[in-house]
Design a protein around this motif. Structure first.
Motif, short mmCIF file in Angstrom:
data_model
loop_
_atom_site.label_atom_id
_atom_site.label_comp_id
_atom_site.label_asym_id
_atom_site.label_seq_id
_atom_site.Cartn_x
_atom_site.Cartn_y
_atom_site.Cartn_z
N MET A 1 0.84 -1.19 0.00
CA MET A 1 0.00 0.00 0.00
C MET A 1 0.89 1.26 0.00
O MET A 1 2.05 1.20 0.37
CB MET A 1 -0.93 0.00 1.21
N SER A 2 0.30 2.39 -0.41
CA SER A 2 1.05 3.63 -0.50
C SER A 2 0.14 4.79 -0.15
O SER A 2 -1.02 4.62 0.20
CB SER A 2 1.61 3.80 -1.92
N GLU A 3 0.70 6.01 -0.29
CA GLU A 3 -0.07 7.21 -0.03
C GLU A 3 -0.75 7.73 -1.28
O GLU A 3 -1.28 8.84 -1.29
CB GLU A 3 0.85 8.30 0.55
N ARG A 4 -0.77 6.95 -2.34
CA ARG A 4 -1.45 7.38 -3.57
C ARG A 4 -2.93 7.58 -3.29
O ARG A 4 -3.56 6.81 -2.55
CB ARG A 4 -1.26 6.34 -4.67
N LEU A 5 -3.51 8.60 -3.87
CA LEU A 5 -4.92 8.91 -3.64
C LEU A 5 -5.82 7.92 -4.36
O LEU A 5 -5.59 7.59 -5.53
CB LEU A 5 -5.23 10.33 -4.12
N LEU A 6 -6.87 7.47 -3.69
CA LEU A 6 -7.83 6.56 -4.31
C LEU A 6 -8.60 7.25 -5.44
O LEU A 6 -9.08 6.60 -6.36
CB LEU A 6 -8.82 6.05 -3.26
N SER A 7 -8.71 8.58 -5.37
CA SER A 7 -9.45 9.32 -6.39
C SER A 7 -8.78 9.25 -7.76
O SER A 7 -9.38 9.61 -8.77
CB SER A 7 -9.61 10.78 -5.97
N THR A 8 -7.51 8.78 -7.80
CA THR A 8 -6.81 8.67 -9.09
C THR A 8 -7.08 7.34 -9.78
O THR A 8 -6.60 7.13 -10.89
CB THR A 8 -5.30 8.84 -8.89
N LEU A 9 -7.83 6.46 -9.13
CA LEU A 9 -8.08 5.14 -9.71
C LEU A 9 -9.16 5.20 -10.79
O LEU A 9 -10.05 6.06 -10.76
CB LEU A 9 -8.52 4.17 -8.61
N SER A 10 -9.08 4.27 -11.71
CA SER A 10 -10.08 4.17 -12.77
C SER A 10 -11.25 3.34 -12.26
O SER A 10 -11.39 2.15 -12.55
CB SER A 10 -9.47 3.50 -14.01
N LEU A 11 -12.10 4.00 -11.46
CA LEU A 11 -13.26 3.35 -10.86
C LEU A 11 -14.50 4.16 -11.18
O LEU A 11 -14.42 5.37 -11.45
CB LEU A 11 -13.09 3.26 -9.33
N PRO A 12 -15.70 3.55 -11.15
CA PRO A 12 -16.94 4.29 -11.41
C PRO A 12 -17.12 5.42 -10.40
O PRO A 12 -16.75 5.27 -9.23
CB PRO A 12 -18.03 3.23 -11.25
N PRO A 13 -17.66 6.57 -10.82
CA PRO A 13 -17.88 7.69 -9.90
C PRO A 13 -18.65 7.32 -8.63
O PRO A 13 -18.30 7.80 -7.55
CB PRO A 13 -18.65 8.70 -10.75
N PRO A 14 -19.70 6.44 -8.68
CA PRO A 14 -20.39 6.10 -7.43
C PRO A 14 -19.46 5.42 -6.41
O PRO A 14 -19.56 5.66 -5.22
CB PRO A 14 -21.51 5.15 -7.88
N THR A 15 -18.55 4.57 -6.91
CA THR A 15 -17.60 3.90 -6.01
C THR A 15 -16.64 4.90 -5.42
O THR A 15 -16.35 4.87 -4.21
CB THR A 15 -16.83 2.79 -6.76
N LEU A 16 -16.11 5.80 -6.25
CA LEU A 16 -15.19 6.82 -5.76
C LEU A 16 -15.88 7.72 -4.74
O LEU A 16 -15.28 8.09 -3.71
CB LEU A 16 -14.66 7.65 -6.92
N ALA A 17 -17.14 8.07 -5.01
CA ALA A 17 -17.88 8.92 -4.08
C ALA A 17 -18.12 8.21 -2.75
O ALA A 17 -18.01 8.81 -1.68
CB ALA A 17 -19.21 9.35 -4.70
N ALA A 18 -18.43 6.91 -2.80
CA ALA A 18 -18.66 6.13 -1.58
C ALA A 18 -17.39 6.04 -0.75
O ALA A 18 -17.42 6.15 0.48
CB ALA A 18 -19.17 4.74 -1.93
N LEU A 19 -16.25 5.83 -1.41
CA LEU A 19 -14.97 5.77 -0.70
C LEU A 19 -14.67 7.09 0.00
O LEU A 19 -14.29 7.12 1.18
CB LEU A 19 -13.85 5.43 -1.68
N ALA A 20 -14.85 8.20 -0.73
CA ALA A 20 -14.55 9.51 -0.16
C ALA A 20 -15.49 9.83 1.01
O ALA A 20 -15.06 10.36 2.03
CB ALA A 20 -14.65 10.58 -1.24
N SER A 21 -16.76 9.48 0.87
CA SER A 21 -17.73 9.76 1.93
C SER A 21 -17.42 8.99 3.20
O SER A 21 -17.67 9.45 4.31
CB SER A 21 -19.15 9.43 1.45
N ALA A 22 -16.85 7.79 3.04
CA ALA A 22 -16.51 6.95 4.20
C ALA A 22 -15.14 7.27 4.77
O ALA A 22 -14.72 6.65 5.74
CB ALA A 22 -16.58 5.47 3.81
N GLY A 23 -14.43 8.23 4.17
CA GLY A 23 -13.14 8.64 4.71
C GLY A 23 -11.94 7.90 4.13
O GLY A 23 -10.82 8.08 4.60
#
Length: 320
Positions: free
Chosen positions: A1-23
């Motif tokens: 694992m690293s400090e790379r941001l999850l928001s840079t991943l090629s994932l659907p927007p709903p998944t990215l939004a759920a990850l960000a909302s959960a911290g």
């Protein structure tokens, strides 16, 4: 694992939004989680959760992407909106790399125009991100329009990525992840922000925070339009403004009146790339579409006369 941001991943927007909302912000935040735990916590499917962990694994090499010039294609190509009066105001239709803001009262046909424009892009096998903020246009409605033609591509919905937002907080999360999404999906040609004003109706922040959100939106859209030729359609309800008897803004004293105006000002979007129109119904079946400003004619903050307008008729509910 690293400090790379999850928001840079090629994932659907709903998944990215759920990850960000959960911290969950970085790869390290997932170090002690399992796909099953993440699925339960974020209320997403197990395959979607597994896709998150798969995306965090290092790959052997990064794939090459198309150049911005290739993505933009020819600057003279136009995409019809399915609304002839509007296409005339746009000199033939939507251009890549530009923004169309459609204002109008409820039931004026804003959403219909947006969905018809989606069909134009899908017919050209262009990818679309449709963001609905008031549950006005469900995926079934988009599919119905795409499949209406006898020659419709049965896989047309594969080109449409759909996201529903319901609050200003969700919109802020979306804005934070949008640049990463576009970078991961460079084939996205059209972004639809449907009912953009709706999340701000319940916004409890101070006016400065609203301005900050809109500034970020303007900067994000300007960058995406310029760098990858993204076309954007924004639909928005009209807002009510109180005027005192002398015509000045006020609360609601005796002799005051109300007028309907666009929810956003011209400077809220990139002025050099935005066409602003308003749908003005005059009867149940007739009205006019007014071009308030364009990249070649920007209205001042004090307003001014619209550039021009085109009359329309509604035949079987369709503006033509």
């Amino acid at each position: 694992m690293s400090e790379r941001l999850l928001s840079t991943l090629s994932l659907p927007p709903p998944t990215l939004a759920a990850l960000a909302s959960a911290g969950y912000e970085t790869f390290n935040d997932l170090s002690n989680a399992t796909p099953e735990q993440l699925s339960n916590e974020l209320n997403i499917s197990l395959p979607a959760s597994q896709a998150v962990f798969s995306a965090t694994r290092p790959s052997a090499a990064l794939p090459m992407t198309q150049s911005a010039a290739a993505l933009m294609g020819t600057t003279t190509e136009r995409y019809p909106t399915g609304c002839a009066p509007l296409d005339r105001l746009l000199d033939g239709g939507l251009k890549r790399g530009f923004i169309l803001e459609i204002n109008g009262p409820p039931g004026s046909g804003k959403e219909q125009i947006a969905v018809n424009a989606v069909k134009s892009f899908v017919d050209c096998r262009q990818e679309v991100l449709f963001v609905d903020m008031q549950n006005m246009v469900p995926p079934a409605t988009i599919k119905k329009v795409l499949m209406a033609s006898p020659t419709a591509d049965p896989e047309g919905m594969d080109f449409v990525h759909y996201l529903a937002l319901h609050s200003a907080t969700e919109f802020v999360v979306f804005m934070r992840t949008l640049p990463a999404y576009l970078e991961a999906h460079p084939a996205t040609a059209l972004l639809v922000l449907n009912s953009l004003a709706f999340p701000f109706q319940s916004f409890t922040g101070v006016p400065k925070e609203r301005t900050t959100i809109l500034d970020r939106l303007r900067q994000t859209l300007a960058g995406a339009c310029a760098s990858m030729g993204l076309t954007v359609i924004i639909t928005s309800q009209l807002a009510t403004k109180m005027l005192e008897g002398n015509g000045e803004p006020g609360s609601a004293p005796p002799g005051s009146k109300t007028i309907m105006i666009p929810s956003f000002a011209p400077y809220h979007f990139p002025t050099g790339r935005t066409y602003r129109v308003i749908i003005v119904p005059q009867t149940r079946t007739t009205g006019a579409i007014r071009l308030l400003s364009s990249p070649a004619h920007v209205m001042s903050r004090r307003g001014g006369q619209p550039v021009r307008e085109e009359p329309y008729q509604r035949i079987r509910g369709v503006i033509s």
